[in-house]
Write an enzyme that holds these catalytic residues in place. Sequence first.
Site, PDB file in Angstrom:
ATOM      1  N   TYR A 192       0.869  -1.182   0.000  1.00  0.00           N
ATOM      2  CA  TYR A 192       0.000   0.000   0.000  1.00  0.00           C
ATOM      3  C   TYR A 192       0.902   1.226   0.000  1.00  0.00           C
ATOM      4  O   TYR A 192       1.733   1.394   0.894  1.00  0.00           O
ATOM      5  CB  TYR A 192      -0.852  -0.046   1.268  1.00  0.00           C
ATOM      6  CG  TYR A 192      -2.028   0.904   1.348  1.00  0.00           C
ATOM      7  CD1 TYR A 192      -3.324   0.439   1.135  1.00  0.00           C
ATOM      8  CD2 TYR A 192      -1.867   2.244   1.702  1.00  0.00           C
ATOM      9  CE1 TYR A 192      -4.423   1.290   1.257  1.00  0.00           C
ATOM     10  CE2 TYR A 192      -2.951   3.097   1.818  1.00  0.00           C
ATOM     11  CZ  TYR A 192      -4.236   2.616   1.592  1.00  0.00           C
ATOM     12  OH  TYR A 192      -5.318   3.460   1.708  1.00  0.00           O
ATOM     13  N   LYS A 193       0.731   2.065  -1.006  1.00  0.00           N
ATOM     14  CA  LYS A 193       1.519   3.302  -1.112  1.00  0.00           C
ATOM     15  C   LYS A 193       0.615   4.458  -0.715  1.00  0.00           C
ATOM     16  O   LYS A 193      -0.443   4.650  -1.314  1.00  0.00           O
ATOM     17  CB  LYS A 193       2.016   3.453  -2.561  1.00  0.00           C
ATOM     18  CG  LYS A 193       2.845   4.703  -2.821  1.00  0.00           C
ATOM     19  CD  LYS A 193       3.158   4.838  -4.307  1.00  0.00           C
ATOM     20  CE  LYS A 193       3.951   6.118  -4.573  1.00  0.00           C
ATOM     21  NZ  LYS A 193       4.029   6.451  -6.001  1.00  0.00           N
ATOM     22  N   VAL A 194       1.018   5.225   0.291  1.00  0.00           N
ATOM     23  CA  VAL A 194       0.072   6.169   0.900  1.00  0.00           C
ATOM     24  C   VAL A 194       0.669   7.571   1.011  1.00  0.00           C
ATOM     25  O   VAL A 194       1.888   7.743   1.125  1.00  0.00           O
ATOM     26  CB  VAL A 194      -0.377   5.636   2.291  1.00  0.00           C
ATOM     27  CG1 VAL A 194       0.784   5.600   3.277  1.00  0.00           C
ATOM     28  CG2 VAL A 194      -1.543   6.437   2.868  1.00  0.00           C
TER      29      VAL A 194
END
Length: 292
Positions: A192-194
């Site tokens: 997950y890139k946040v």
Amino acid sequence: MTHYSLNDITRPSGGFAMLAVDQREAMRLMFVAAGAKAPVADQVLTDFKVNAARILSPYASAILVDQQFCYRQIVEQQAIAKNCAMIVAADEFIPGNGIPVDSVVIDKNVDPQQVRENGGKALKLLVLWRSDEDPQQRLEMVKEFNQRCHAHGLLSIIEPVVRPPRRGDKFDREQAIIDAAKELGDSGADLYKVEMPLSGRGSQAELLRASQHLNEHIHMPWVILSSGVDEKLFPRAVSVAMTAGASGFLAGRAVWSSVVGLPDTELMLRDISAPKLQRLGDIVDEMMARRR
């Protein structure tokens, strides 16, 4: 068929120090902002991306490239260092309402099998999150994307980015980042890139609290991006996010935006951007060592 694992895109420490050069029209706008004469030619973007890949990939655990401007050229020129994995953006940006990315769909022109044959280890999908758009549609798109990746043994990286609602003008960015994580943080992707809470601003304690709150809702490894964070604050942001549970970063602007449009790009990437990326990689290794 071997299925790639997250170890294939991390440093030996187990942390992620990944470089993004998949910006598209946003990068063109950055060249204009830096004083380049509009319209900026596609070749200018391609040259910058290929140079960045060649010069900076030795210091990255993985590099994210885009089909539109540089994937083919980077593969043909073997511009990525052997110790660096390739990730290909599989998102099609649809402009509208005066912005370069108004909506996003899976880019079916990116062939997962071909990516694998070209040495790619993962695909990435940008997911625009608006509170007044259908969550089911987003979840379905992520599910389809995960299946496309996993059917070819590739890793699935999703990048939920929050936007103001289509209707009304009430927008709480911090709450939206949390709500997006609640919705997509257990959606079957591998990473997950946040967006960094508070855009990396505020006291260390405030940032840590916000990052810990985010961590509670992401049920997979996660990394931060650098868009929207002052590049001087980004090293601290990586450190704080990792204290809260993140495993590194996937960032472009914090590394190379200050050299966009400067003369002698190659020299500038070598002298200015490479040390920044090395320092960020060192932070990732230090933070991972503390977990042992």
